[in-house]
Design a protein around this motif. Structure first.
Motif, PDB file in Angstrom:
ATOM      1  N   ARG A  57     -70.811  27.086  19.687  1.00 58.72           N
ATOM      2  CA  ARG A  57     -70.338  27.472  21.110  1.00 58.72           C
ATOM      3  C   ARG A  57     -68.835  26.736  21.223  1.00 58.72           C
ATOM      4  O   ARG A  57     -68.007  27.254  21.664  1.00 58.72           O
ATOM      5  CB  ARG A  57     -71.246  27.837  21.991  1.00 58.72           C
ATOM      6  N   HIS A 104     -70.950  25.812  29.379  1.00 61.69           N
ATOM      7  CA  HIS A 104     -72.268  26.164  28.503  1.00 61.69           C
ATOM      8  C   HIS A 104     -72.520  25.049  27.410  1.00 61.69           C
ATOM      9  O   HIS A 104     -73.396  25.380  26.895  1.00 61.69           O
ATOM     10  CB  HIS A 104     -71.936  27.524  27.934  1.00 61.69           C
ATOM     11  N   ARG A 147     -77.575  20.766  27.019  1.00 63.63           N
ATOM     12  CA  ARG A 147     -76.017  20.395  27.190  1.00 63.63           C
ATOM     13  C   ARG A 147     -75.903  19.007  26.685  1.00 63.63           C
ATOM     14  O   ARG A 147     -76.633  18.217  26.479  1.00 63.63           O
ATOM     15  CB  ARG A 147     -75.650  20.487  28.738  1.00 63.63           C
TER      16      ARG A 147
END
Length: 138
Positions: free
Chosen positions: A17, A32, A115
């Motif tokens: 991501r 995110h 995270r």
């Protein structure tokens, strides 16, 4: 703690991501990937340490990034029972050259999922060649 298959998959997703968010210049989307108090260590390339998500976003918005980030060689190790995320990046630079480096990430589980809390970037550099060696062209 022990990292199960679902955790490993979620950690792989974070690495992937990140590359897509950077390429899309989606600075808000970095929430995110990073914790609010994340540290991004760029000392290896002379950019110091970025302290906090807002500092990371400002840096990203104000710097010239490669045109494409390809995140590869993703794997997870454990250090004292805590996960460490490792990945490589291949980037296509604005002058059309390719560059590569590696990320080493300390990750934490948050209510919103995994995270990155601390990221260290190391640029891959060509080893200095000894005169007369094949790498030096001699």
């Amino acid at each position: 703690m022990g990292i199960d298959t679902a955790d490993r998959l979620a950690l792989h997703e974070i690495a992937a991501r990140y590359g897509d968010l950077i390429d899309a210049r989606d600075w808000p989307g970095l929430a995110h990937v990073f914790t609010a108090d994340a540290v991004f260590d760029l000392r290896d390339v002379g950019d110091g340490q970025l302290e906090g998500l807002d500092a990371i976003r400002r840096f990203m918005a104000g710097s010239q990034h490669p045109l494409a980030h390809h995140i590869t060689n993703i794997y997870v190790t454990e250090d004292g029972g805590e996960p460490v995320l490792h990945s490589r990046v291949i980037g296509i630079l604005h002058d059309r050259r390719a560059g590569s480096g590696r990320y080493t990430d300390t990750v934490v589980r948050t209510p919103a999922g995994w995270r990155i809390q601390h990221r260290v970037f190391h640029l891959h550099r060509r080893p200095s060649a000894e005169p007369g060696s094949p790498a030096a062209g001699g």
